[in-house]
Design a protein around this motif. Structure first.
Motif, PDB file in Angstrom:
ATOM      1  N   PRO A   1     -35.214  12.546 -39.692  1.00 17.85           N
ATOM      2  CA  PRO A   1     -34.277  12.742 -40.813  1.00 17.85           C
ATOM      3  C   PRO A   1     -33.028  11.888 -40.630  1.00 17.85           C
ATOM      4  CG  PRO A   1     -34.001  14.490 -39.226  1.00 17.85           C
ATOM      5  CD  PRO A   1     -35.079  13.586 -38.671  1.00 17.85           C
ATOM      6  N   SER A   2     -32.267  11.796 -41.684  1.00 16.67           N
ATOM      7  CA  SER A   2     -30.975  11.117 -41.602  1.00 16.67           C
ATOM      8  C   SER A   2     -29.943  12.080 -41.018  1.00 16.67           C
ATOM      9  CB  SER A   2     -30.533  10.643 -42.995  1.00 16.67           C
ATOM     10  OG  SER A   2     -29.218  10.145 -42.955  1.00 16.67           O
ATOM     11  N   SER A   3     -28.913  11.526 -40.421  1.00 19.28           N
ATOM     12  CA  SER A   3     -27.886  12.362 -39.810  1.00 19.28           C
ATOM     13  C   SER A   3     -26.991  13.040 -40.856  1.00 19.28           C
ATOM     14  CB  SER A   3     -27.028  11.524 -38.860  1.00 19.28           C
ATOM     15  OG  SER A   3     -26.423  10.453 -39.569  1.00 19.28           O
ATOM     16  N   ASN A   4     -26.973  12.520 -42.092  1.00 16.58           N
ATOM     17  CA  ASN A   4     -26.060  13.079 -43.098  1.00 16.58           C
ATOM     18  C   ASN A   4     -26.755  13.486 -44.383  1.00 16.58           C
ATOM     19  OD1 ASN A   4     -26.756  10.612 -44.050  1.00 16.58           O
ATOM     20  ND2 ASN A   4     -24.693   9.735 -44.033  1.00 16.58           N
ATOM     21  N   SER A   5     -28.107  13.603 -44.352  1.00 11.90           N
ATOM     22  CA  SER A   5     -28.818  13.977 -45.566  1.00 11.90           C
ATOM     23  C   SER A   5     -30.123  14.658 -45.202  1.00 11.90           C
ATOM     24  CB  SER A   5     -29.093  12.747 -46.441  1.00 11.90           C
ATOM     25  OG  SER A   5     -29.867  13.104 -47.574  1.00 11.90           O
ATOM     26  N   ARG A   6     -30.552  15.596 -46.062  1.00  6.84           N
ATOM     27  CA  ARG A   6     -31.818  16.277 -45.851  1.00  6.84           C
ATOM     28  C   ARG A   6     -32.823  15.960 -46.956  1.00  6.84           C
ATOM     29  NH1 ARG A   6     -30.496  22.414 -45.479  1.00  6.84           N
ATOM     30  NH2 ARG A   6     -29.170  21.804 -47.232  1.00  6.84           N
ATOM     31  N   SER A   7     -32.549  14.981 -47.786  1.00  9.12           N
ATOM     32  CA  SER A   7     -33.424  14.651 -48.907  1.00  9.12           C
ATOM     33  C   SER A   7     -34.673  13.938 -48.412  1.00  9.12           C
ATOM     34  CB  SER A   7     -32.683  13.767 -49.910  1.00  9.12           C
ATOM     35  OG  SER A   7     -32.432  12.488 -49.345  1.00  9.12           O
ATOM     36  N   LEU A   8     -35.664  13.880 -49.293  1.00  9.21           N
ATOM     37  CA  LEU A   8     -36.918  13.213 -48.960  1.00  9.21           C
ATOM     38  C   LEU A   8     -36.699  11.731 -48.723  1.00  9.21           C
ATOM     39  CD1 LEU A   8     -40.010  13.554 -48.682  1.00  9.21           C
ATOM     40  CD2 LEU A   8     -40.190  13.038 -51.115  1.00  9.21           C
ATOM     41  N   ASN A   9     -35.787  11.130 -49.481  1.00  7.00           N
ATOM     42  CA  ASN A   9     -35.519   9.696 -49.343  1.00  7.00           C
ATOM     43  C   ASN A   9     -34.917   9.355 -47.978  1.00  7.00           C
ATOM     44  OD1 ASN A   9     -36.478   9.151 -51.879  1.00  7.00           O
ATOM     45  ND2 ASN A   9     -34.476   9.251 -52.858  1.00  7.00           N
ATOM     46  N   SER A  10     -34.258  10.309 -47.367  1.00  6.76           N
ATOM     47  CA  SER A  10     -33.558  10.013 -46.122  1.00  6.76           C
ATOM     48  C   SER A  10     -34.483   9.993 -44.908  1.00  6.76           C
ATOM     49  CB  SER A  10     -32.449  11.045 -45.889  1.00  6.76           C
ATOM     50  OG  SER A  10     -33.009  12.336 -45.665  1.00  6.76           O
ATOM     51  N   ARG A  11     -35.669  10.575 -45.038  1.00  9.08           N
ATOM     52  CA  ARG A  11     -36.579  10.605 -43.889  1.00  9.08           C
ATOM     53  C   ARG A  11     -37.293   9.265 -43.758  1.00  9.08           C
ATOM     54  NH1 ARG A  11     -36.960  15.799 -41.726  1.00  9.08           N
ATOM     55  NH2 ARG A  11     -38.402  14.950 -40.175  1.00  9.08           N
ATOM     56  N   THR A  12     -37.565   8.894 -42.533  1.00  4.49           N
ATOM     57  CA  THR A  12     -38.264   7.647 -42.257  1.00  4.49           C
ATOM     58  C   THR A  12     -39.201   7.856 -41.082  1.00  4.49           C
ATOM     59  OG1 THR A  12     -38.003   5.292 -41.761  1.00  4.49           O
ATOM     60  CG2 THR A  12     -36.519   6.812 -40.636  1.00  4.49           C
ATOM     61  N   VAL A  13     -40.124   6.937 -40.917  1.00  3.90           N
ATOM     62  CA  VAL A  13     -41.083   6.985 -39.806  1.00  3.90           C
ATOM     63  C   VAL A  13     -40.660   5.966 -38.764  1.00  3.90           C
ATOM     64  CG1 VAL A  13     -43.480   6.618 -39.106  1.00  3.90           C
ATOM     65  CG2 VAL A  13     -42.971   7.791 -41.261  1.00  3.90           C
ATOM     66  N   VAL A  14     -40.456   6.444 -37.543  1.00  7.74           N
ATOM     67  CA  VAL A  14     -40.068   5.602 -36.411  1.00  7.74           C
ATOM     68  C   VAL A  14     -41.256   5.492 -35.464  1.00  7.74           C
ATOM     69  CG1 VAL A  14     -38.515   5.378 -34.437  1.00  7.74           C
ATOM     70  CG2 VAL A  14     -37.650   6.218 -36.624  1.00  7.74           C
ATOM     71  N   THR A  15     -41.502   4.285 -35.002  1.00  3.25           N
ATOM     72  CA  THR A  15     -42.630   4.022 -34.111  1.00  3.25           C
ATOM     73  C   THR A  15     -42.111   3.699 -32.716  1.00  3.25           C
ATOM     74  OG1 THR A  15     -43.892   3.130 -35.967  1.00  3.25           O
ATOM     75  CG2 THR A  15     -44.689   2.615 -33.757  1.00  3.25           C
ATOM     76  N   TYR A  16     -42.744   4.305 -31.723  1.00  4.08           N
ATOM     77  CA  TYR A  16     -42.416   4.021 -30.323  1.00  4.08           C
ATOM     78  C   TYR A  16     -43.704   3.693 -29.570  1.00  4.08           C
ATOM     79  CZ  TYR A  16     -41.430   4.755 -25.386  1.00  4.08           C
ATOM     80  OH  TYR A  16     -41.344   4.594 -24.030  1.00  4.08           O
ATOM     81  N   ASP A  17     -43.739   2.501 -28.946  1.00  6.02           N
ATOM     82  CA  ASP A  17     -44.903   2.053 -28.188  1.00  6.02           C
ATOM     83  C   ASP A  17     -44.481   1.854 -26.738  1.00  6.02           C
ATOM     84  OD1 ASP A  17     -47.282   1.114 -27.300  1.00  6.02           O
ATOM     85  OD2 ASP A  17     -47.334  -0.693 -28.533  1.00  6.02           O
ATOM     86  N   GLY A  18     -44.927   2.738 -25.844  1.00  4.03           N
ATOM     87  CA  GLY A  18     -44.560   2.624 -24.438  1.00  4.03           C
ATOM     88  C   GLY A  18     -44.914   3.881 -23.681  1.00  4.03           C
ATOM     89  N   ASP A  19     -44.359   4.006 -22.452  1.00  2.00           N
ATOM     90  CA  ASP A  19     -44.622   5.191 -21.649  1.00  2.00           C
ATOM     91  C   ASP A  19     -43.671   6.308 -22.052  1.00  2.00           C
ATOM     92  OD1 ASP A  19     -42.195   4.478 -20.585  1.00  2.00           O
ATOM     93  OD2 ASP A  19     -43.016   3.718 -18.707  1.00  2.00           O
ATOM     94  N   ASP A  20     -43.818   7.442 -21.381  1.00  2.00           N
ATOM     95  CA  ASP A  20     -43.000   8.601 -21.743  1.00  2.00           C
ATOM     96  C   ASP A  20     -41.585   8.517 -21.202  1.00  2.00           C
ATOM     97  OD1 ASP A  20     -45.034   9.724 -23.154  1.00  2.00           O
ATOM     98  OD2 ASP A  20     -45.779  10.964 -21.500  1.00  2.00           O
TER      99      ASP A  20
END
Length: 810
Positions: A130-149
């Motif tokens: 989510p965004s730090s200042n909004s809870r709307s659907l538009n504010s959400r995004t998909v973040v990708t992380y490729d690596g170890d834990d």
């Protein structure tokens, strides 16, 4: 303007967007449609031209406004006027697949919704943020992380380039598992009753489920509803109600040479309202996939016959059938796509009765001789699910062996320097022939000249030096052996001592093999199991030819008894050799008693249901009766054998696992007639733990012989952990692989025991290799499959393989 997701959706526009194909992809192919909050979802993008899912991700929200259910998707296909396939799918199947649950919390924080292993210890993770200042659907995004834990991999986000803050926040969440894993399973078909195996693979022990019919050529005018008709929406199923109204609709019956159109009677399901109750169809030789597409049993069995006979992927086979349809219909008919046929075939074989075929009618339920082998039949690690549970997995209820530790110096002679001295004396050409060889070399040197003469002279110097070293080792070896046991030193001096060298007496090969076993680097229990030591004790108490000839489980001693019987007229055994056998007996008993610290592991409490082999990837003819114990003091039970490394002396690595990012293949057990008694999937490289765990968890009593290409290390592995359980088991290397084990003694080879016991000549040590050659037919197809399909595909292949072998034996 209509609100997306309400009653005002115009469904006429969905044909161009491939809605039917999308629904098929989600319900039948296990597509990605994840619920990450009470009203929030994540879906894959959809290509309306190719009718396939894309690798992009989008958010979807379902809310209730007044009396309307509003569904909004952020994918490019969704507009206020033209809802997308995701919105319609959630509208039609949301109540069934994603019912409203007040216990499902709202997705206000970061959610890890997909996690796939890309390499050992490295994962491709997808976060919904989510965004730090909004809870709307538009504010959400998909973040990708490729690596170890550890969080030091690569982060990517289309909306925010500050990946460092995202990294810290994702680490705090602790979310490390994929959601909605169950959706990867194949969807249920309308047909659900058990189906008989193909006629050409049927066994006399198979139950008669229904009356078999010849392949269907002329379909009935209508396929009626019967008392067994049902809907696949729930479990238990909603059955046909004679009191409710019915209707007829058109369906397609796909056969070997074309499809046939007919009518099928259906009834609206009272449970889900949007699906239909339909006939099972097995009594007509039909498999009802979804009330619209029905497949004949002979068509589905045809693919089973094809892929179990030769390498036949689904795509290739569907192409062949499609061309056959075109030829027989003059181009008017087309076969279904390979995705639809795959889904239908997997649903079909899950209903097929392929039970009772993992037991050889000649070897019985617990064969004395088993052949184990790891096979590179693997699927991609990105499809690996946490439901996979090989026998190597310990459970919370597993017993802990706190007293089990590694025991060093288990050899007959624990002095390494003395073992090397003995080997130096008995290895190489007989010392008594060195002088003759030197005379021959002198004759050759007389006729030689130049460089050839120089090379001959150098070889002669090296040979003389080696001979002197061997001669100098004789008194040291005799003294060392005499210190251990007087009779042992005397026996060695008699056949390999200085007097024998002077008198030019060549030691018989039986004594050479005997002392090679005496100074072997292996445990004494490899030479003589605890059960064989009982027979040796009888021989020591009453040394007779009869008791000596019974020592076929200790070939080195049996050969000397046979040799002395042929050399003595009075048919007696020398007292000195009996004393040597007593020393071997005492040493073996001491090692075994030191290893035994606990009784056999306890059995599982009765009444505990075993998990499905489709989920666990563990399918054996014998039920699970124990949990795999834990050994916290043994490092290999705390730390896995990384990369498939299977030991120190005879290591074996499967580089193709890492190179192709595949799982570790499967471990298969065979009897001597090449009939498989089961298998389990290996998450990583094959190891000794796989054979040990399968035996300890499934076998009431272990086989008398475990034949394995790495038995030289498997024996110590098993005896260190459960010596009481494996006290009578011989761990042997088959003939095919024994050639490469140059550092192992003859006591580890099956052929050594066959030389003294002709009853073992019936053991086909290559049974595993014969089975592996057949399994190679499905290796390519399995490598592209998901976990559950790979397991089912493998099980069906082995069942058909076994059934054909059993039919040939009978």
């Amino acid at each position: 303007m209509p609100v997306p997701g309400t009653q005002k959706i115009d469904t006429s526009i969905f044909g161009s967007l491939g809605y039917e194909e999308y629904t098929e992809a989600i319900l039948q192919e296990g597509g990605s449609f994840y619920q990450i909050g009470r009203d929030l979802f994540v879906v894959n993008g959809w290509d309306d031209r190719t009718k396939q899912s894309k690798t992009s991700w989008y958010h979807l929200q379902r809310t209730v406004i007044g009396v309307d259910i509003v569904i909004v998707c952020r994918c490019p296909l969704a507009t206020p006027d033209n809802p997308c396939v995701h919105e319609r799918f959630l509208s039609e199947y949301g109540d069934e697949m994603f019912p409203a649950d007040e216990e499902f919390t709202a997705a206000a924080d970061v959610v890890l919704f997909s996690r796939q292993e890309t390499a050992e210890g490295y994962y491709l993770n997808y976060f919904s943020c989510p965004s730090s200042n909004s809870r709307s659907l538009n504010s959400r995004t998909v973040v990708t992380y490729d690596g170890d834990d550890g969080g030091a991999g690569n982060w990517s986000c289309k909306k925010d380039s500050d990946t460092q803050s995202m990294s810290r926040y994702a680490s705090k969440t602790g979310l490390n598992r994929p959601l909605c894993e169950g959706q990867t399973q194949d969807a249920k078909a309308v047909s659900y009753l058990p189906i008989s195996p193909p006629t050409w693979a049927a066994l006399p022990t198979d139950p008669v489920l229904y009356e078999r019919r010849l392949p269907l050529h002329d379909p009935p005018s209508i396929i009626p509803l019967t008392e067994t008709s049902s809907c696949c929406c729930s479990q238990p199923r909603v059955l046909f109600s004679p009191a409710a109204s019915t209707r007829q609709q058109t369906c397609m019956i796909y056969g070997l040479y074309g499809y046939l159109k007919t009518s099928i009677e259906v009834q609206t399901c009272s449970h889900c309202s949007h699906r239909l109750i339909g006939p099972d169809g097995r009594e007509l030789g039909l498999f009802n996939h979804n009330n619209q597409r029905l497949f004949t049993h002979d068509l589905l069995d045809e693919y089973t016959s094809a892929y179990t006979s030769s390498e036949t992927p689904f795509v290739a086979w569907v192409t062949v059938v499609s061309r056959r349809y075109e030829v027989h219909s003059g181009g008017a008919q087309q076969f279904v796509s390979n995705k639809i046929f795959r889904a239908a075939w997997f649903s079909y074989v899950r209903l097929q009765f392929l039970e009772g075929d993992m037991t050889c009618p000649r070897c019985g339920p617990s064969p004395d001789n088993t052949i184990w082998d790891g096979v590179t039949l693997a699927f991609n690690r990105k499809h690996l699910l946490p439901t996979l549970e090989p026998p190597t997995t310990s459970q919370p209820s597993s017993v802990e062996r706190q007293n089990t530790r590694y025991l060093p110096a288990q050899q007959l002679i624990d002095n390494r320097r003395l073992r090397k001295l003995i080997l130096k004396v008995i290895t190489g050409p007989p010392l008594e022939e060195e002088e003759d060889e030197e005379d021959e070399e002198d004759t050759e040197l007389t006729a030689a000249s130049g460089g050839a003469r120089s090379r001959k002279e150098g070889a002669r110097i090296r040979a003389r030096k080696e001979m002197l070293e061997r001669l100098e080792a004789i008194p040291l070896a005799v003294a060392g052996l005499s210190h251990i046991d007087e009779a042992l030193g005397s026996l060695f001096d008699t056949h390999f001592g200085e007097v024998s060298v002077v008198r030019r007496i060549v030691a018989p090969n039986v004594y050479r093999r005997f002392f090679a076993q005496i100074c072997a680097e292996e445990s004494v229990l490899q030479m003589a199991t605890a059960l064989a030591l009982d027979s040796l004790e009888q021989f020591v108490r009453l040394p007779s030819i009869a008791h000596g000839s019974a020592l076929v489980d200790i070939p080195a001693i049996h050969e000397i008894v046979t040799y002395e019987r042929s050399q003595r007229c009075d048919a007696t055994i020398s007292d000195g050799f009996v004393c040597v056998c007593r020393w071997i007996l005492n040493r073996g008993r001491m090692i075994f008693n030191t290893l035994v610290k606990s009784p056999e592991p306890p059995r599982i409490m009765p009444g505990i249901a075993e998990k499905s082999w489709i989920e666990t990837g563990c399918c054996y003819s014998l039920p699970k009766i124990r949990e795999r114990p834990k050994y916290p003091k043994l490092k290999h039970d705390v730390r896995n054998e990384v990369g498939g490394k299977r030991g120190a002396k005879c290591s074996k690595f499967y580089s193709q696992y890492g190179e192709h990012r595949l799982t570790g293949g499967i471990m298969v057990v065979w009897c001597t007639h090449s009939i498989s008694y089961g298998f389990h999937c290996i998450p990583r490289g094959e190891g000794r733990n796989d054979v040990f765990s399968a035996l300890i968890t499934r076998w009431e009593k272990p086989p008398k012989r475990v034949i394995y290409d790495f038995a030289c290390a498997l024996g110590p592995y098993c005896m260190t952990r459960e010596p009481q359980f494996f006290s009578g088991t011989q761990f042997l290397i088959d003939d095919f692989h024994s050639v490469g084990h140059t550092k192992c003694s003859a006591a580890a080879f099956l052929k050594t025991y066959c030389n003294v016991d002709p009853r073992l000549s019936h053991i086909n040590s290559s049974a595993g290799e014969c089975g592996n050659s057949g399994i190679a037919r499905v290796r390519k197809s399995v490598s592209y499959m998901s976990q559950s399909r790979a397991i089912v595909y493998t099980k069906v292949f082995l069942s058909i393989w076994n059934r054909l072998r059993i039919r040939s034996l009978e």
